[in-house]
Design a protein around this motif. Sequence first.
Motif, PDB file in Angstrom:
ATOM      1  N   THR A 141       0.835  -1.207   0.000  1.00 53.54           N
ATOM      2  CA  THR A 141       0.000   0.000   0.000  1.00 53.54           C
ATOM      3  C   THR A 141       0.870   1.256   0.000  1.00 53.54           C
ATOM      4  O   THR A 141       0.614   2.214  -0.741  1.00 53.54           O
ATOM      5  N   ASN A 142       1.908   1.237   0.833  1.00 51.17           N
ATOM      6  CA  ASN A 142       2.796   2.406   0.939  1.00 51.17           C
ATOM      7  C   ASN A 142       3.439   2.768  -0.399  1.00 51.17           C
ATOM      8  O   ASN A 142       3.704   3.941  -0.671  1.00 51.17           O
ATOM      9  N   ASP A 146      -1.826  -1.072  -4.780  1.00 53.84           N
ATOM     10  CA  ASP A 146      -3.043  -1.356  -4.016  1.00 53.84           C
ATOM     11  C   ASP A 146      -3.677  -2.697  -4.373  1.00 53.84           C
ATOM     12  O   ASP A 146      -4.216  -3.392  -3.495  1.00 53.84           O
ATOM     13  N   ASN A 187      -7.445  -3.053   7.103  1.00 60.62           N
ATOM     14  CA  ASN A 187      -6.702  -2.564   5.937  1.00 60.62           C
ATOM     15  C   ASN A 187      -7.485  -2.763   4.648  1.00 60.62           C
ATOM     16  O   ASN A 187      -7.427  -1.923   3.741  1.00 60.62           O
ATOM     17  N   ALA A 190      -9.874   0.091   4.638  1.00 58.81           N
ATOM     18  CA  ALA A 190      -9.232   1.375   4.343  1.00 58.81           C
ATOM     19  C   ALA A 190      -8.971   1.541   2.846  1.00 58.81           C
ATOM     20  O   ALA A 190      -9.229   2.606   2.271  1.00 58.81           O
ATOM     21  N   GLN A 194     -10.636   4.224   0.078  1.00 57.38           N
ATOM     22  CA  GLN A 194      -9.890   5.051  -0.885  1.00 57.38           C
ATOM     23  C   GLN A 194     -10.408   4.847  -2.308  1.00 57.38           C
ATOM     24  O   GLN A 194     -10.424   5.787  -3.107  1.00 57.38           O
ATOM     25  N   GLN A 270     -10.716  13.786  13.308  1.00 57.88           N
ATOM     26  CA  GLN A 270     -10.850  13.472  11.886  1.00 57.88           C
ATOM     27  C   GLN A 270     -12.226  12.881  11.579  1.00 57.88           C
ATOM     28  O   GLN A 270     -12.873  13.262  10.600  1.00 57.88           O
ATOM     29  N   HIS A 293      -5.257  17.398  11.663  1.00 58.20           N
ATOM     30  CA  HIS A 293      -4.010  17.411  10.900  1.00 58.20           C
ATOM     31  C   HIS A 293      -2.852  17.901  11.759  1.00 58.20           C
ATOM     32  O   HIS A 293      -1.752  17.337  11.717  1.00 58.20           O
ATOM     33  N   PRO A 306      -1.555  10.947   5.621  1.00 60.10           N
ATOM     34  CA  PRO A 306      -2.961  10.574   5.435  1.00 60.10           C
ATOM     35  C   PRO A 306      -3.931  11.610   5.992  1.00 60.10           C
ATOM     36  O   PRO A 306      -5.013  11.820   5.432  1.00 60.10           O
ATOM     37  N   LEU A 309      -4.354  14.209   3.410  1.00 59.28           N
ATOM     38  CA  LEU A 309      -5.184  13.748   2.291  1.00 59.28           C
ATOM     39  C   LEU A 309      -6.673  13.838   2.638  1.00 59.28           C
ATOM     40  O   LEU A 309      -7.489  14.228   1.796  1.00 59.28           O
ATOM     41  N   VAL A 310      -7.037  13.479   3.873  1.00 58.73           N
ATOM     42  CA  VAL A 310      -8.435  13.587   4.300  1.00 58.73           C
ATOM     43  C   VAL A 310      -8.867  15.051   4.307  1.00 58.73           C
ATOM     44  O   VAL A 310      -9.968  15.398   3.848  1.00 58.73           O
TER      45      VAL A 310
END
Length: 318
Positions: A141-142, A146, A187, A190, A194, A270, A293, A306, A309-310
Amino acid sequence: DNSARFRAIQVRAAALTANASGRAAADMLIELDGLQRELRAAEARSDSYVAAVFAVVAGFNALGRAQKMGPLLERAIDICRDLPDRRLLRRALSLHGYFTGDIINAPAALGSLQEAVEIAREMEDPVAEVSTVVNLGVVLTNIGWDDNAQRCFQLAWDVYERWPEAFEGADASGAPAVLMAAAAAANTAAISSQLNEVDRGLEFSTRARALAQGQDANPQHRTVQLHYDNIHCILLAKAGRLNEASDVAKSMFASAKGSGNVRWEYLALQAAGTVEVRLGKVDEGLELLRKSHRRAASISTGMEVPAHLVLADAYRYV
């Protein structure tokens, strides 16, 4: 006696990790730094030394700083190759791959994790296999792979469903083994979030929460639970189930309020900010997301990205 010395380091690092809250991060980091310098300077090739390394790595991980532990884990791998207990080598390889698995170090990290998976299967240890395959999925993922990451998380979940009884005890770190199955599900959720595969995401976030919420709520496990609540809340908001999402966010706030735990505050803010934005309260939601953040940035770069990004995604509603 070096064994006693390394045992003392292990015990102290474990105590620091258990009490990590975020507010005392600077003091904790100073003490952990001293412990890892002591390990770097030591001349030893024993299992007690390796156990101390694992404990110090866990402490740095609680602060989001374990990436700096690559050299110490490489030394642990070298030592473990001469020790009879293959479980130690599997764990050292898995941790090394997980904590060094960014885009620059991907080949070495993936090599460590692939070897660790082979050892876990060789040992016929479902818990070790799931733990390592989940770490492999996180690294994939990193680095942006994906699809391959999803396959890893699905494989880990399938192993859990095939041998659920193997997950009734503890894993190599002493944590409930079932949390590794929960990590596979979380995961998956998650990544699904995305990709806006909301139904699949909710299916797996519900599984992750059910497994994690059955565990003792010590600070470390409560952080895991709140992380999974956060994923579930965002998916509920995306599905338009805003009353349910709001209830989850309120529960998270109740845990975070007055706790002094920066990570809990980051996750709760968040979740609440995402819900507010989806409810049309854009200014209020953005302010909560900015606070989230800032807290993420105070913990580590790995958490700041992340969170950013949110926050960026929420500006679509302005």
